[in-house]
Write a protein that holds these residues in place. Structure first.
Motif, PDB file in Angstrom:
ATOM      1  N   TYR A  58      49.802 -25.396   5.072  1.00  0.00           N
ATOM      2  CA  TYR A  58      48.562 -25.510   4.302  1.00  0.00           C
ATOM      3  C   TYR A  58      47.345 -25.308   5.197  1.00  0.00           C
ATOM      4  N   TYR A  59      47.355 -25.936   6.360  1.00  0.00           N
ATOM      5  CA  TYR A  59      46.191 -25.885   7.253  1.00  0.00           C
ATOM      6  C   TYR A  59      45.904 -24.464   7.741  1.00  0.00           C
ATOM      7  N   SER A  60      46.921 -23.619   7.790  1.00  0.00           N
ATOM      8  CA  SER A  60      46.712 -22.245   8.245  1.00  0.00           C
ATOM      9  C   SER A  60      46.668 -21.254   7.075  1.00  0.00           C
ATOM     10  N   SER A  61      46.521 -21.752   5.856  1.00  0.00           N
ATOM     11  CA  SER A  61      46.570 -20.891   4.680  1.00  0.00           C
ATOM     12  C   SER A  61      45.183 -20.536   4.144  1.00  0.00           C
ATOM     13  N   GLU A  62      45.173 -19.555   3.293  1.00  0.00           N
ATOM     14  CA  GLU A  62      43.943 -19.189   2.577  1.00  0.00           C
ATOM     15  C   GLU A  62      43.521 -20.320   1.644  1.00  0.00           C
ATOM     16  N   GLN A  63      44.514 -21.029   1.089  1.00  0.00           N
ATOM     17  CA  GLN A  63      44.186 -22.122   0.161  1.00  0.00           C
ATOM     18  C   GLN A  63      43.353 -23.195   0.852  1.00  0.00           C
ATOM     19  N   TRP A  64      43.681 -23.502   2.107  1.00  0.00           N
ATOM     20  CA  TRP A  64      42.887 -24.496   2.841  1.00  0.00           C
ATOM     21  C   TRP A  64      41.449 -24.007   2.971  1.00  0.00           C
ATOM     22  N   LYS A  65      41.274 -22.733   3.276  1.00  0.00           N
ATOM     23  CA  LYS A  65      39.926 -22.177   3.417  1.00  0.00           C
ATOM     24  C   LYS A  65      39.151 -22.268   2.101  1.00  0.00           C
ATOM     25  N   ILE A  66      39.830 -21.992   0.993  1.00  0.00           N
ATOM     26  CA  ILE A  66      39.186 -22.102  -0.321  1.00  0.00           C
ATOM     27  C   ILE A  66      38.816 -23.553  -0.600  1.00  0.00           C
ATOM     28  N   ASP A  67      39.765 -24.468  -0.352  1.00  0.00           N
ATOM     29  CA  ASP A  67      39.507 -25.895  -0.588  1.00  0.00           C
ATOM     30  C   ASP A  67      38.382 -26.399   0.317  1.00  0.00           C
ATOM     31  N   PHE A  68      38.369 -25.962   1.555  1.00  0.00           N
ATOM     32  CA  PHE A  68      37.314 -26.353   2.497  1.00  0.00           C
ATOM     33  C   PHE A  68      35.956 -25.876   1.993  1.00  0.00           C
ATOM     34  N   SER A  69      35.902 -24.633   1.538  1.00  0.00           N
ATOM     35  CA  SER A  69      34.663 -24.066   1.004  1.00  0.00           C
ATOM     36  C   SER A  69      34.214 -24.823  -0.245  1.00  0.00           C
ATOM     37  N   ASP A  70      35.154 -25.119  -1.132  1.00  0.00           N
ATOM     38  CA  ASP A  70      34.832 -25.882  -2.341  1.00  0.00           C
ATOM     39  C   ASP A  70      34.290 -27.263  -1.990  1.00  0.00           C
ATOM     40  N   ASP A  71      34.885 -27.898  -0.991  1.00  0.00           N
ATOM     41  CA  ASP A  71      34.410 -29.216  -0.567  1.00  0.00           C
ATOM     42  C   ASP A  71      32.995 -29.114  -0.002  1.00  0.00           C
ATOM     43  N   SER A  72      32.761 -28.105   0.813  1.00  0.00           N
ATOM     44  CA  SER A  72      31.429 -27.913   1.404  1.00  0.00           C
ATOM     45  C   SER A  72      30.378 -27.652   0.333  1.00  0.00           C
ATOM     46  N   ALA A  73      30.795 -27.016  -0.767  1.00  0.00           N
ATOM     47  CA  ALA A  73      29.875 -26.709  -1.855  1.00  0.00           C
ATOM     48  C   ALA A  73      29.726 -27.867  -2.840  1.00  0.00           C
ATOM     49  N   GLY A  74      30.405 -28.986  -2.554  1.00  0.00           N
ATOM     50  CA  GLY A  74      30.302 -30.159  -3.422  1.00  0.00           C
ATOM     51  C   GLY A  74      31.113 -30.063  -4.697  1.00  0.00           C
ATOM     52  N   LYS A  75      32.082 -29.159  -4.742  1.00  0.00           N
ATOM     53  CA  LYS A  75      32.901 -28.980  -5.936  1.00  0.00           C
ATOM     54  C   LYS A  75      34.022 -30.011  -6.058  1.00  0.00           C
ATOM     55  N   ILE A  76      34.301 -30.709  -4.980  1.00  0.00           N
ATOM     56  CA  ILE A  76      35.342 -31.739  -5.009  1.00  0.00           C
ATOM     57  C   ILE A  76      34.641 -33.087  -5.079  1.00  0.00           C
ATOM     58  N   PRO A  77      35.001 -33.919  -6.058  1.00  0.00           N
ATOM     59  CA  PRO A  77      34.319 -35.219  -6.220  1.00  0.00           C
ATOM     60  C   PRO A  77      34.394 -36.060  -4.948  1.00  0.00           C
ATOM     61  N   SER A  78      33.337 -36.785  -4.679  1.00  0.00           N
ATOM     62  CA  SER A  78      33.250 -37.574  -3.446  1.00  0.00           C
ATOM     63  C   SER A  78      34.253 -38.722  -3.399  1.00  0.00           C
ATOM     64  N   ASN A  79      34.800 -39.114  -4.550  1.00  0.00           N
ATOM     65  CA  ASN A  79      35.769 -40.213  -4.559  1.00  0.00           C
ATOM     66  C   ASN A  79      37.193 -39.742  -4.284  1.00  0.00           C
ATOM     67  N   VAL A  80      37.386 -38.430  -4.104  1.00  0.00           N
ATOM     68  CA  VAL A  80      38.710 -37.875  -3.787  1.00  0.00           C
ATOM     69  C   VAL A  80      38.886 -37.878  -2.269  1.00  0.00           C
ATOM     70  N   LYS A  81      39.979 -38.462  -1.818  1.00  0.00           N
ATOM     71  CA  LYS A  81      40.266 -38.472  -0.384  1.00  0.00           C
ATOM     72  C   LYS A  81      40.487 -37.035   0.076  1.00  0.00           C
ATOM     73  N   ARG A  82      39.799 -36.631   1.150  1.00  0.00           N
ATOM     74  CA  ARG A  82      39.887 -35.238   1.574  1.00  0.00           C
ATOM     75  C   ARG A  82      39.819 -35.076   3.088  1.00  0.00           C
ATOM     76  N   GLY A  83      40.452 -36.000   3.794  1.00  0.00           N
ATOM     77  CA  GLY A  83      40.525 -35.900   5.245  1.00  0.00           C
ATOM     78  C   GLY A  83      41.206 -34.622   5.701  1.00  0.00           C
ATOM     79  N   VAL A  84      42.108 -34.100   4.881  1.00  0.00           N
ATOM     80  CA  VAL A  84      42.818 -32.872   5.222  1.00  0.00           C
ATOM     81  C   VAL A  84      41.857 -31.684   5.262  1.00  0.00           C
TER      82      VAL A  84
END
Length: 95
Positions: free
Chosen positions: A35-61
């Protein structure tokens, strides 16, 4: 000699239990590594940076350091186990 025997048995039993637990965990390590070396991680990282993932969701990954550091720990375990295997061989051969 009894102390050596007792301590050796206790430690070996504990170590075997730890190895069993760790072996069961390896599937998780493999999934995390992929996962960490995948495109999905990059998409999820970008979504998190854009505030698309709720702040109450654990996202240390999605931090850049935490998954890297955890995977690096597993690499260190691998190195240590190789070294330990050599030491065990020497100890059992009376060297």
């Amino acid at each position: 000699m009894e102390i050596h025997l007792d301590e050796s048995k206790k430690c070996a039993d504990e170590f075997l239990n730890a190895i069993d637990s760790y072996e069961k965990l390896l599937f998780n390590v493999s999934v995390l590594s992929k996962y960490y070396s995948s495109e999905q991680w990059k998409i999820d990282f970008s979504d998190d940076s854009a505030g698309k993932i709720p702040s109450n969701v654990k996202r240390g990954v999605l931090s850049e350091d935490e998954p890297f550091d955890v995977l690096d720990l597993h690499c260190q375990i691998r190195k240590n186990l190789f070294s330990l295997c050599e030491k065990i061989s020497s100890a059992l051969n009376g060297e």
